[in-house]
Design a protein around this motif. Structure first.
Motif, PDB file in Angstrom:
ATOM      1  N   GLY A  30       0.806  -1.169   0.092  1.00 22.07           N
ATOM      2  CA  GLY A  30       0.134  -0.077  -0.176  1.00 22.07           C
ATOM      3  C   GLY A  30       0.771   1.210  -0.110  1.00 22.07           C
ATOM      4  N   HIS A  31       1.987   1.098   0.333  1.00 18.18           N
ATOM      5  CA  HIS A  31       3.057   2.341   0.496  1.00 18.18           C
ATOM      6  C   HIS A  31       3.951   2.402  -0.521  1.00 18.18           C
ATOM      7  CE1 HIS A  31       0.687   3.404   3.919  1.00 18.18           C
ATOM      8  NE2 HIS A  31       0.628   2.213   4.294  1.00 18.18           N
ATOM      9  N   MET A  32       3.837   1.514  -1.463  1.00 24.94           N
ATOM     10  CA  MET A  32       4.807   1.858  -2.708  1.00 24.94           C
ATOM     11  C   MET A  32       4.298   3.047  -3.607  1.00 24.94           C
ATOM     12  SD  MET A  32       4.111  -1.267  -5.364  1.00 24.94           S
ATOM     13  CE  MET A  32       2.102  -1.601  -6.167  1.00 24.94           C
TER      14      MET A  32
ATOM     15  N   ARG B 122      -1.922  13.438   0.597  1.00 20.10           N
ATOM     16  CA  ARG B 122      -1.051  12.809   1.531  1.00 20.10           C
ATOM     17  C   ARG B 122      -1.436  11.729   2.132  1.00 20.10           C
ATOM     18  NH1 ARG B 122       3.873  14.633   2.853  1.00 20.10           N
ATOM     19  NH2 ARG B 122       3.674  16.516   1.875  1.00 20.10           N
ATOM     20  N   CYS B 123      -0.563  10.500   2.080  1.00 19.31           N
ATOM     21  CA  CYS B 123      -0.987   9.400   2.557  1.00 19.31           C
ATOM     22  C   CYS B 123      -0.945   9.587   4.083  1.00 19.31           C
ATOM     23  CB  CYS B 123      -0.048   8.004   2.228  1.00 19.31           C
ATOM     24  SG  CYS B 123      -0.400   6.484   2.905  1.00 19.31           S
ATOM     25  N   PHE B 124      -1.730   8.628   4.895  1.00 23.08           N
ATOM     26  CA  PHE B 124      -1.552   8.740   6.610  1.00 23.08           C
ATOM     27  C   PHE B 124      -0.205   8.500   6.907  1.00 23.08           C
ATOM     28  CE2 PHE B 124      -1.716   3.961   6.801  1.00 23.08           C
ATOM     29  CZ  PHE B 124      -1.090   3.834   7.886  1.00 23.08           C
ATOM     30  N   CYS B 125       0.733   7.741   6.315  1.00 27.56           N
ATOM     31  CA  CYS B 125       2.072   7.468   6.553  1.00 27.56           C
ATOM     32  C   CYS B 125       3.059   8.638   6.413  1.00 27.56           C
ATOM     33  CB  CYS B 125       2.625   6.309   5.535  1.00 27.56           C
ATOM     34  SG  CYS B 125       3.191   6.727   3.985  1.00 27.56           S
ATOM     35  N   GLY B 126       2.505   9.722   5.899  1.00 35.36           N
ATOM     36  CA  GLY B 126       3.392  11.046   5.481  1.00 35.36           C
ATOM     37  C   GLY B 126       3.784  11.227   4.174  1.00 35.36           C
TER      38      GLY B 126
ATOM     39  N   GLY C 100       1.446  10.232  -2.840  1.00 38.16           N
ATOM     40  CA  GLY C 100       1.799   9.218  -4.091  1.00 38.16           C
ATOM     41  C   GLY C 100       1.810   7.843  -3.631  1.00 38.16           C
ATOM     42  N   CYS C 101       1.459   7.351  -2.565  1.00 37.61           N
ATOM     43  CA  CYS C 101       1.333   5.953  -2.194  1.00 37.61           C
ATOM     44  C   CYS C 101       0.212   5.235  -2.991  1.00 37.61           C
ATOM     45  CB  CYS C 101       1.127   5.724  -0.779  1.00 37.61           C
ATOM     46  SG  CYS C 101       2.586   6.127   0.300  1.00 37.61           S
ATOM     47  N   PHE C 102       0.540   3.836  -3.238  1.00 45.79           N
ATOM     48  CA  PHE C 102      -0.634   3.076  -3.746  1.00 45.79           C
ATOM     49  C   PHE C 102      -1.770   3.394  -2.981  1.00 45.79           C
ATOM     50  CE2 PHE C 102      -1.739  -1.393  -5.188  1.00 45.79           C
ATOM     51  CZ  PHE C 102      -2.532  -0.922  -6.355  1.00 45.79           C
TER      52      PHE C 102
HETATM   53 ZN   LIG Z   1       1.789   5.621   2.499  1.00 44.83          ZN
END
Ligand SMILES: [Zn+2]
Length: 345
Positions: free
Chosen positions: A163-165, A173-177, A180-182
């Protein structure tokens, strides 16, 4: 009496337990809302209580062990849940030790996405394959990779965080920071967000009518697309393109025999599949283009059944490869297979 495993799927909102037989069938199932903010002792108490409820339903059960799928990060070998973001107060909890001592049974632990991949591989859409990638597309995107007959764990068990590639350089923005994460562009949440941005409350669109003028969800988009709503069909097409880009990366990285798509959005798999397929054919190198992409078969039970298989499948490493070879032999010896079927029928 058949051998059974006690299986648990420990989620941030729901804790589910089951008794599963060695063919993957669920013979009894229970669940409870996870006491996610109460700390590890409380949740372990819940696991023990659910196990008790299951064994009361099947007092004669011959239980071989306990398999657990839990949110990562975790160390499957040491049996330690490290620090899942969805469970408060869990820090380096030796879950295998604790439950092993309590029940006097073998206990195995696996990351929840890997457990679902194991379920689909051993008992679902991936039966008989040697390598597969399981992708779950719902609120987020997660997955597990079976490579050459084994779950691919990588350093500290952290592999396949698909999910984070990064698949684009822009967007929300993804919750991971990261950007452009999948997951940030292709999850069910992202689809719902695009549908919400495309419409306005009270505009009379089918999407807003289905959502009662609230935020539009991925489920509403699938429902509207089934009614041939043009906006919904365009949203589905854009969604399928992102999925196709992500799946192309997975084909190039892992060269699986197949990709299995699960999660809530798999309910719209038939609508998404043509554009996913077209995107893969456009972007993947020729050698990867004919890999099947199929919907999951076990639904929300994949994690439970996969967790059970940690116990029930033990001692048969490589069995799926052998099964794949058997399949090949069968194709080459139709008469024998036919004769065998006749003698049984
Ligand atoms: Zn992410």
């Amino acid at each position: 009496m058949t051998r059974l495993a006690l299986a648990f799927d420990l989620g941030g909102t729901e804790l589910r337990g089951a008794l599963v037989e060695s063919g993957g069938g669920v013979v009894a199932q229970v669940s409870a809302p996870t006491m996610a903010i109460a700390g590890s002792d409380a949740v372990i108490g819940q696991i023990i209580a659910l196990a008790g409820a299951l064994l009361t339903q099947r007092p004669q059960a011959d239980v071989a062990g306990i398999g657990i799928g839990a949110p990562g990060p975790l160390d499957p070998k040491a049996g330690i849940v490290i620090a899942p973001p969805t469970l408060a107060g869990w820090h380096d909890v030796p879950l295998i030790d604790i439950l092993g001592k309590h029940f006097g049974l073998p206990v195995r632990l696996e990351n929840d996405a890997n457990a679902a991949a194991l379920g689909e591989w051993r008992f679902g859409a991936g039966r008989g394959s040697g390598s597969l990638v399981f992708v779950t597309v719902s609120t987020g995107i997660g997955g597990g990779v079976v490579a050459d007959g084994h779950i691919y764990h990588g350093r500290r068990g952290l592999a396949a965080e698909i999910g984070h590639m990064t698949i684009t350089g822009e967007g929300d923005r993804c919750f991971c920071g990261a950007v452009g994460c999948f997951e940030a562009v292709a999850s069910g949440t992202a689809l719902g967000r695009r549908a919400t941005a495309l419409t306005t409350p009270g505009d009379g669109s089918l999407l807003r009518r289905l959502s009662a003028d609230g935020d539009v969800s991925a489920r509403h988009v699938v429902e509207a697309a089934r009614a041939d709503d043009i906006s919904a069909l365009e949203l589905i097409e854009a969604e399928a393109k992102w999925l196709g880009i992500g799946f192309t990366n997975l084909l190039h990285l892992y060269s699986p025999d197949l990709i299995v798509m699960g999660g809530g959005l798999a309910n719209g798999f038939d609508l998404l599949a043509p554009t996913i397929r077209a995107t893969v054919e456009q972007r993947a190198m020729p050698a990867y283009r004919d890999v099947p992409i199929v919907p999951a078969q076990l639904g929300d039970r994949a994690g439970l059944i996969g967790a059970a298989s940690l116990i029930l499948w033990e001692g048969e490493p490589g069995a799926p490869l052998a099964m794949a070879q058997d399949e090949d032999n069968k194709d080459g010896a139709t008469e024998c297979a036919g004769a065998r079927e006749t003698s049984h029928g």
